[in-house]
Design an enzyme around this catalytic site. Structure first.
Site, PDB file in Angstrom:
ATOM      1  N   LYS A   1      12.596 -78.927-115.844  1.00 33.69           N
ATOM      2  CA  LYS A   1      13.016 -80.052-115.007  1.00 33.69           C
ATOM      3  C   LYS A   1      13.790 -81.088-115.826  1.00 33.69           C
ATOM      4  CE  LYS A   1      11.802 -79.009-110.901  1.00 33.69           C
ATOM      5  NZ  LYS A   1      10.631 -78.245-110.659  1.00 33.69           N
TER       6      LYS A   1
ATOM      7  N   LYS B   1      15.646 -72.483-104.506  1.00 33.16           N
ATOM      8  CA  LYS B   1      16.568 -73.366-103.781  1.00 33.16           C
ATOM      9  C   LYS B   1      17.396 -74.231-104.730  1.00 33.16           C
ATOM     10  CE  LYS B   1      12.433 -75.871-102.471  1.00 33.16           C
ATOM     11  NZ  LYS B   1      11.548 -74.729-102.726  1.00 33.16           N
TER      12      LYS B   1
ATOM     13  N   LYS C   1      15.410 -65.790-110.655  1.00 37.83           N
ATOM     14  CA  LYS C   1      14.669 -65.668-109.398  1.00 37.83           C
ATOM     15  C   LYS C   1      15.349 -66.466-108.290  1.00 37.83           C
ATOM     16  CE  LYS C   1      11.634 -69.617-109.612  1.00 37.83           C
ATOM     17  NZ  LYS C   1      10.928 -70.206-108.515  1.00 37.83           N
TER      18      LYS C   1
END
Ligand code: ADP
Ligand code: TRP
Length: 332
Positions: free
Chosen positions: A111, A197, A194
């Site tokens: 992140k 979104k 993977k």
């Protein structure tokens, strides 16, 4: 009976990765276990959604849980923020979560790399809140995709540390759960990694995508110019398409295209067309239920009211016991 807890962040529509990695297991587990499934709206605050967006995405996820087949009579379905006890437990657990271990979490490191301008404390302590979601109901089985395994390891660390600190045998250890022998990882359409979104709209097939949208996305998925030697190893983008096929197509279809690939006779146009059709068929039941449930405000409200009541009863009991263990006692 063992208790199952899991949640999905309310950051929008659910995609096939969410479905095959998490949701499809939720549906199967509800017949065997005492299940709590929630929409993690508090977790989604780390990215600062607007109030309107938050409301909208929470509702979307509830609809998609129900459309996927989670039955409110069998499972407890609730919105995380409807049970504020979890935020209280989060405060207590934060006192013995250490900066070093939180900074080492892979999801935190990812992140801060992808969002260097919003490294807030909520992001750092995300795994603590996740642990509390599970511990508040004494969950031992947690259906999640492979990317969440480290968070579960941290959940066990926090639970054991609490037990050790207060010399009790109160919180249990929770483990990731999947019906398949390995935790599922559904690849995305952009050729790497993977399905997620955060990789953009084109990477994901959403449960609510109409057939024509699914077809268009698959046809545009990244591929290459085709194999040139028999039995050649597949590059990641092609392996990903085969892996997606394993999720929705029959064994015969998969071996048919494997064979063509190995003989250098594969035509990606036909391969993708087949993949798209199988995907349309696999998602059809969920898609049509989404359309029906979406219209039914009264039903959604009834489900969430009942869910909040059940989840709160369980959470209240835990908080009462935790306060006692910690020694928080009113003096009046
Ligand atoms: P995203 O990666 O799109 O942000 P989330 O992190 O909100 O999705 O994931 C919600 C749940 O779905 C988690 O249990 C996660 O492990 C699972 N999940 C998400 N993407 C995949 C995927 N591509 N394959 C398998 N499981 C996934
Ligand atoms: N961290 C999970 C995700 O990103 C969502 C989540 C929050 C969760 N709390 C949880 C999953 C508790 C399982 C159990 O998908």
């Amino acid at each position: 009976m063992e208790t199952v807890v899991s949640g999905i962040r309310s950051t929008g529509k659910l995609h096939l990765g969410n479905y095959f990695g998490a949701l499809s297991n939720f549906v199967k587990m509800q017949d065997e276990y005492n299940c709590y499934f929630f929409i993690a709206d508090l977790h989604s605050l780390t990215t600062h959604p607007t109030p309107q967006d938050l409301k909208h995405t929470v509702r979307n996820v509830v609809v998609e849980y129900l459309a996927a087949g989670i039955d409110p009579e069998k499972s407890t379905i609730y919105v995380q923020s409807d049970v504020p006890e979890v935020a209280e437990l989060y405060l207590y657990m934060n006192m013995n979560a250490y900066l070093g271990e939180l900074e080492r979490s892979t999801s935190f490191k990812d992140k801060i790399r992808s969002n260097p301008n919003n490294v807030n404390a909520g992001l750092l302590t995300y795994p603590v809140l996740m642990a509390c979601d599970i511990l508040i109901h004494h969950g031992t089985k947690v259906p999640v995709g492979k990317d969440q395994e480290q968070h579960l390891e941290m959940t066990r660390t926090f639970a054991n540390r609490f037990n050790h600190l207060y010399n009790v045998d109160y919180f249990k250890e929770a483990f990731a759960f999947s019906y398949s022998d390995k935790l599922v990882k559904v690849p995305g359409l952009s050729g790497q990694g993977k399905m997620g979104k955060s990789n953009g709209e084109a990477d994901c097939i959403y449960l609510s995508d109409k057939p024509e949208v699914i077809r268009k996305k698959i046809m545009r998925a990244v591929s290459d110019s085709g194999p040139t030697e028999p039995n050649q190893a597949k590059p990641e983008s092609i392996q990903n398409l085969f892996d997606l096929m394993k999720v929705v197509s029959s064994d015969d279809t998969i071996s048919h295209f494997e064979e063509l690939y190995n003989k250098c006779e594969i035509r990606y146009g036909d391969f993708k067309k087949q993949l798209a059709e199988d995907m349309v068929i696999a998602t059809e039941p969920v898609r049509s239920r989404i359309e029906a449930i979406e219209q039914d405000d009264a039903y959604i409200q009834k489900v969430l009211r009942l869910g909040a009541e059940k989840a709160e009863a369980s959470a209240r009991k835990t908080i009462k016991e935790v306060r006692k263990i910690i020694g928080l006692k009113r003096l009046y």
